[in-house]
Design an enzyme around this catalytic site. Structure first.
Site, mmCIF file in Angstrom:
data_model
loop_
_atom_site.group_PDB
_atom_site.id
_atom_site.type_symbol
_atom_site.label_atom_id
_atom_site.label_comp_id
_atom_site.label_asym_id
_atom_site.label_seq_id
_atom_site.Cartn_x
_atom_site.Cartn_y
_atom_site.Cartn_z
ATOM 1 N N LYS A 188 -7.940 -1.455 -5.195
ATOM 2 C CA LYS A 188 -7.686 -2.592 -4.313
ATOM 3 C C LYS A 188 -8.817 -3.574 -4.575
ATOM 4 C CE LYS A 188 -5.670 -4.539 -0.558
ATOM 5 N NZ LYS A 188 -4.264 -4.881 -0.410
ATOM 6 N N THR A 214 0.830 -1.209 0.000
ATOM 7 C CA THR A 214 0.000 0.000 0.000
ATOM 8 C C THR A 214 0.861 1.254 0.000
ATOM 9 O OG1 THR A 214 -1.764 -1.173 1.185
ATOM 10 C CG2 THR A 214 -1.835 1.230 1.203
ATOM 11 N N GLY A 234 -2.497 -5.769 -5.372
ATOM 12 C CA GLY A 234 -2.929 -7.119 -5.072
ATOM 13 C C GLY A 234 -3.084 -7.342 -3.578
#
Length: 232
Positions: free
Chosen positions: A38, A16, A123
Site C-alpha cells: 500500500k 483492500t 492504489g
C-alpha cells in the site's frame, strides 16, 4: 516475478478486500512469497511500540494486506507513506508536512521485487486521485501505475453510478497504455435496482474478464473470497 496494480472506480469500493483475496489466490496457486503493498495510506492511527520497537502510524488497509501476505518486510517497503489524515493523499501529505515522491515509491517496489515471488500493489482512492501537487508538478495514482508499469485489476463498486465510473476508469487506464487484465464486481449497495442488468452491461463493455463477483458482506474472509477468484 508476478505483480499487479489494484485500482478502483472510487474510494471505498473494495480494493483492500480484492487485494487481500488476490494475495491468498496467488499463494494458493503456488507462489510461496507473496506480499501486499500500500504505497500511500491516508487515514492512520498511532500505535505505540512494544518490546523496544518504535511506535508508528498504521492504517487498517495495511494491516489487512500484511495479514494476508506470506512475506513480511520492513514497513518502509510495503507502506512508504503512512499519513494520519483521512483525506486525498496530496492533502494528507501536506498536512503531515511531507511530500509524496513517486521515485521513492518505485524504489520501495523494486526492493520488494528482490524478495517476493508476487507483489500486489493497492492504489489509493480512485485511479486518478492526486498524490502530489506542487508548482509545476501534479502527479496522481495513474502516474504511479504508469511508472510501475504493472497490469491493472479494476475493482468496480457495484452501486448506482457504477457503469459510468467503471467505463471512465477503463478509458483512463487504457489511455495510459496500461493493460487491464481483469475486474472484480464488489457489491457495496445490496439494494441496488437492476443489479443483474448492470453487471451484464459491464461484462459486455469492459475489455477484460470478470475475475470475481462478491455479494455485500463486510465481514467476508479474504481467504474464503480467494476460492471464488480467478487469476488473470
Amino acid at each position: 516475478m508476478t505483480a499487479y496494480f489494484i485500482t478502483g472506480t472510487d474510494t471505498g469500493v473494495g480494493k483492500t478486500r480484492t487485494s487481500a483475496a488476490l494475495i491468498h489466490a496467488l499463494r494458493n496457486a503456488g507462489h510461496a512469497r507473496v506480499v501486499g503493498m500500500k504505497p500511500v495510506a491516508a487515514g492512520c492511527d498511532w500505535v505505540d511500540g512494544v518490546d523496544g520497537h518504535p511506535g508508528q502510524w498504521l492504517n487498517e488497509d495495511v494491516v489487512a494486506l500484511r495479514a494476508a501476505s506470506s512475506l513480511h518486510v520492513p514497513s518502509s517497503f510495503d507502506n512508504p507513506y503512512a499519513l494520519p489524515l483521512a483525506a486525498s493523499p496530496h492533502i494528507a501529505a501536506r498536512q503531515a508536512g511531507t511530500e509524496i515522491d513517486l521515485a521513492h515509491i518505485e524504489a520501495s517496489f523494486h526492493a520488494l521485487q528482490q524478495h517476493a515471488d508476487a507483489v500486489v500493489v493497492e492504489g489509493a482512492g480512485g485511479f486518478i486521485v492526486p498524490l502530489c501537487e506542487k508548482p509545476g508538478c501534479f502527479e496522481t495514482s495513474a502516474d504511479l501505475a504508469q511508472r510501475l508499469w504493472l497490469p491493472v485489476i479494476m475493482v468496480v463498486g457495484v452501486r448506482l453510478g457504477c457503469l459510468n465510473h467503471a467505463l471512465l476508469t477503463q478509458e483512463a487506464i487504457l489511455a495510459r497504455g496500461l493493460t487491464l487484465v481483469g475486474w472484480v464486481a464488489n457489491v457495496v449497495e445490496p439494494q441496488m435496482a437492476e443489479q443483474a442488468a448492470n453487471l451484464a452491461t459491464l461484462k459486455a463493455h469492459l475489455q477484460a474478464p470478470m475475475l470475481a463477483h462478491w455479494d455485500w458482506d463486510p465481514q467476508a474472509d479474504p481467504a474464503e473470497l480467494a476460492q471464488s477468484m480467478r487469476l488473470p
